[in-house]
Design a protein around this motif. Structure first.
Motif, PDB file in Angstrom:
ATOM      1  N   ASN A  63       0.829  -1.208   0.000  1.00 45.65           N
ATOM      2  CA  ASN A  63       0.000   0.000   0.000  1.00 45.65           C
ATOM      3  C   ASN A  63       0.862   1.255   0.000  1.00 45.65           C
ATOM      4  OD1 ASN A  63      -2.480  -1.369   0.082  1.00 45.65           O
ATOM      5  ND2 ASN A  63      -2.434  -1.519   2.305  1.00 45.65           N
ATOM      6  N   THR A  66       5.885   0.495  -4.001  1.00 44.29           N
ATOM      7  CA  THR A  66       5.719  -0.284  -5.217  1.00 44.29           C
ATOM      8  C   THR A  66       6.976  -1.142  -5.398  1.00 44.29           C
ATOM      9  OG1 THR A  66       4.396   1.487  -6.181  1.00 44.29           O
ATOM     10  CG2 THR A  66       5.252  -0.169  -7.687  1.00 44.29           C
ATOM     11  N   TYR A 107       9.703   7.755  -2.975  1.00 45.10           N
ATOM     12  CA  TYR A 107       8.794   7.695  -1.835  1.00 45.10           C
ATOM     13  C   TYR A 107       9.151   8.748  -0.794  1.00 45.10           C
ATOM     14  CZ  TYR A 107       6.605   5.929   2.440  1.00 45.10           C
ATOM     15  OH  TYR A 107       5.878   5.826   3.609  1.00 45.10           O
ATOM     16  N   ASN A 179       6.262   1.891 -10.640  1.00 43.50           N
ATOM     17  CA  ASN A 179       6.448   2.963  -9.678  1.00 43.50           C
ATOM     18  C   ASN A 179       5.334   3.983  -9.829  1.00 43.50           C
ATOM     19  OD1 ASN A 179       7.623   4.412  -7.692  1.00 43.50           O
ATOM     20  ND2 ASN A 179       9.136   5.385  -8.995  1.00 43.50           N
ATOM     21  N   SER A 180       4.978   4.652  -8.720  1.00 44.74           N
ATOM     22  CA  SER A 180       3.942   5.679  -8.773  1.00 44.74           C
ATOM     23  C   SER A 180       4.416   6.850  -9.607  1.00 44.74           C
ATOM     24  CB  SER A 180       3.629   6.156  -7.350  1.00 44.74           C
ATOM     25  OG  SER A 180       2.730   7.215  -7.374  1.00 44.74           O
ATOM     26  N   SER A 236      -1.396  10.253 -10.435  1.00 49.00           N
ATOM     27  CA  SER A 236      -0.721   8.969 -10.263  1.00 49.00           C
ATOM     28  C   SER A 236      -1.759   7.866 -10.382  1.00 49.00           C
ATOM     29  CB  SER A 236      -0.020   8.889  -8.904  1.00 49.00           C
ATOM     30  OG  SER A 236       0.419   7.564  -8.658  1.00 49.00           O
ATOM     31  N   LYS A 238      -1.359   4.607 -10.363  1.00 47.96           N
ATOM     32  CA  LYS A 238      -1.178   3.509  -9.423  1.00 47.96           C
ATOM     33  C   LYS A 238      -1.698   3.865  -8.035  1.00 47.96           C
ATOM     34  CE  LYS A 238       0.467   0.622 -12.306  1.00 47.96           C
ATOM     35  NZ  LYS A 238      -0.397  -0.514 -12.715  1.00 47.96           N
ATOM     36  N   ALA A 239      -1.419   5.079  -7.587  1.00 52.09           N
ATOM     37  CA  ALA A 239      -1.943   5.507  -6.287  1.00 52.09           C
ATOM     38  C   ALA A 239      -3.467   5.572  -6.322  1.00 52.09           C
ATOM     39  CB  ALA A 239      -1.362   6.864  -5.903  1.00 52.09           C
ATOM     40  N   LYS A 242      -4.877   2.109  -5.919  1.00 48.93           N
ATOM     41  CA  LYS A 242      -4.816   1.671  -4.530  1.00 48.93           C
ATOM     42  C   LYS A 242      -5.885   2.372  -3.689  1.00 48.93           C
ATOM     43  CE  LYS A 242       0.157   0.650  -4.579  1.00 48.93           C
ATOM     44  NZ  LYS A 242       1.487   1.020  -4.019  1.00 48.93           N
ATOM     45  N   ASP A 502       1.548   7.900  -2.266  1.00 48.80           N
ATOM     46  CA  ASP A 502       1.621   6.505  -1.836  1.00 48.80           C
ATOM     47  C   ASP A 502       1.561   6.392  -0.319  1.00 48.80           C
ATOM     48  OD1 ASP A 502       1.795   5.478  -4.400  1.00 48.80           O
ATOM     49  OD2 ASP A 502       3.966   5.520  -4.457  1.00 48.80           O
ATOM     50  N   TYR A 503       2.229   7.322   0.369  1.00 47.93           N
ATOM     51  CA  TYR A 503       2.252   7.268   1.831  1.00 47.93           C
ATOM     52  C   TYR A 503       0.853   7.474   2.411  1.00 47.93           C
ATOM     53  CZ  TYR A 503       2.955   8.835   6.646  1.00 47.93           C
ATOM     54  OH  TYR A 503       2.864   8.986   8.005  1.00 47.93           O
ATOM     55  N   GLY A 506      -1.531   4.729   1.593  1.00 42.80           N
ATOM     56  CA  GLY A 506      -1.193   3.587   2.430  1.00 42.80           C
ATOM     57  C   GLY A 506      -1.735   3.730   3.842  1.00 42.80           C
TER      58      GLY A 506
END
Length: 512
Positions: A63, A66, A107, A179-180, A236, A238-239, A242, A502-503, A506
């Motif tokens: 989460n 990546t 990140y 990667n994000s 993003s 990918k983010a 998620k 991402d943080y 997550g």
């Protein structure tokens, strides 16, 4: 002449080869063999951290990070009030570890961006982050302890390439993922042509035109035009995937028990940016991003997209000039959109009492190195009281202490940078708001970051009890809370900057 050129060419190739070999040397090329669990135990005991560290569950690591295929990780973090991190990533080989290092460095940059707006002192700590490759390992450590770097080096030097630290430890497995970045799940940018298409949309739908003269000054991810700043935006995919997965999972789990709403909040740069700058600055279309995120939600989620309503009022004072947040008037237009989706009647602003607090200088003021133009023309915060006069608010701090407060608090004497805390006592892990004028047992859980603070006072008139969770600091289970409190609705209030982090995604996923 040809032979000379040929010799020069071969000499050039030789130099490139030597440079490449040199780059493969050092710790990144050594064949270290350590036990990851032992290393993490040693780091957590010998390096000082500013808070209690908890291990991210193995199935939750992805989460936040990546991971390259075949890479495992053990990661520890502090609570959302601290930036402290400790982790080790193990890849199949040094080449894959080099890619992992790039991911970790990205990140860390994202983490700093996430903390700069609400905990700048922690963002300063991230400047000293240690992210290093040791053979097929990558180590991450964020702490105020200056000895962290030397500890890591000494630990790996001690065991060298002998493997005397034991066999390879078992870490959580991570699924291969990109990667994000600014690509969505299909590999295409949601922003596409930056934000330039907004100009055409404004003309087509008769949105108000915003004209503001002045030279554009750039400060990292923030630009300033005179006394007004805007946060640049990049999507993003990918983010976003998620994020949608987390919200969809909660909606599926609570199906038949509570209705789930997701209020998606655009940034000021997507609404109030002067028209002449669309297409000229590196900021992607937030309209497209909102649509893309909304399309990822399942049928069990009611998506609330206030973009159109905000654009209709884009020439009003709906985002601050010196701060990244929206004003209460901006939040009101999102509240109107929520009410429409929820099938309830919004209470007009003119029916509410309001109060103004002058002299606000927010996050953009700091980001622009304390702009003289902003200091000479600070923001004014207007707050609207609930129509219901008999309300009570209790919040819990990160250390578990409870305090009674007001939904709208007098911040006249507060510092210039803290006046936004007039709304619901600011950012706290857990807050309960009671409307004693209602007796219908209506209850909702609101999951938010700081953008939500200015919107929640409008919701107070519609629920007997509101349970407010700031996912950055709270630890628990949203589904369990909803069931224990017998909430009718779950309302997620999240801005686009959060959904690309991402943080932060997550942190949200952890409590879902």
């Amino acid at each position: 002449m040809k032979s000379v050129c040929k010799r020069v060419f071969y000499i050039f190739l030789l130099l490139l080869l030597c440079a490449a070999l040199a780059g493969c040397g050092g710790d990144s090329a050594k064949d270290y063999q350590i036990n990851e669990a032992d290393f993490m135990s040693a780091m957590l005991s010998q390096v000082s951290f500013d808070c209690d560290m908890y291990q991210v569950k193995p199935d939750s690591v992805e989460n936040f990070f990546t991971l390259e295929e075949g890479t495992t990780a053990m990661v520890f973090m502090g609570s959302g009030s601290y930036a402290d991190h400790a982790g080790i990533f193990t890849s199949p080989d040094a080449e894959t570890a080099a890619k992992t290092l790039e991911m970790v460095q990205t990140y860390v940059e994202d983490l700093k961006h996430s903390f700069e707006d609400y905990l700048p002192e922690e963002a300063a700590k991230i400047d000293g982050a240690v992210a290093e490759q040791k053979g097929r390992y990558v180590v991450l450590c964020i702490t105020s302890d200056d000895g962290a770097k030397s500890f890591i080096q000494d630990y790996f030097d001690q065991f060298g390439e002998s493997g005397s630290a034991g066999e390879k430890g078992e870490g959580p497995s991570g699924e291969p993922a990109e990667n994000s970045d600014a690509a969505d799940s299909e590999g295409e940018s949601a922003g596409g042509e930056n934000a330039g298409d907004n100009t055409g949309e404004a003309a087509e739908t008769s949105y108000p035109v915003i004209e503001k003269e002045g030279e554009v000054e750039t400060y990292g991810y923030v630009i300033a035009v005179g006394d007004t700043a805007y946060e640049l935006y990049s999507y993003s995919g990918k983010a976003a995937e998620k994020y949608a997965e987390a919200i969809n999972g909660a909606a599926e789990s609570l199906k038949g028990e509570a209705k789930v709403y997701d209020v998606l909040i655009p940034l000021g740069s997507g609404i109030t940016l002067p028209d002449r700058l669309y297409g000229e600055i590196p900021s992607e279309s937030q309209k497209k991003a909102l649509q893309s995120i909304g399309e990822k939600m399942s049928d069990d989620v009611t998506v609330v997209n206030p973009y159109e309503n905000l654009m209709k009022h884009r020439d009003e004072y709906i985002y601050f000039r010196t701060d990244h947040h929206w004003t209460a008037d901006g939040a009101y237009y999102a509240y109107e959109t929520f009410c429409q989706a929820a099938g309830i009647l919004p209470i007009p602003r003119e029916n509410r009492e309001s109060v103004d607090f002058e002299g606000f200088l927010g996050s953009f003021y700091k980001d622009t190195n304390e702009s003289k133009k902003m200091k000479e023309n600070p923001d004014t915060i207007r707050a609207y009281y609930p129509v219901s006069s008999d309300t009570a608010l209790t919040y819990k701090t990160a250390d578990g202490k409870s305090n009674d407060w007001q939904v709208i608090h007098d911040v006249t004497d507060y510092g210039a940078s803290t006046k936004y805390s007039t709304f619901i006592a600011g950012d706290n892990p857990y807050t309960v708001i009671r409307n004693r004028e209602l007796d219908d047992d209506s209850r909702c859980v609101v999951v938010k970051e700081s953008f939500g603070n200015a919107l929640i006072p409008f919701l107070v008139d519609h629920y007997e009890k509101i349970y407010v969770i700031d996912y950055r600091y709270w630890q628990g289970s949203i589904e369990e809370l909803v069931r224990v409190k017998k909430a009718d609705d779950v309302i997620f209030l999240n801005n686009l900057s959060m959904i690309r982090s991402d943080y932060l995604v997550g942190k949200l996923a952890e409590i879902l």
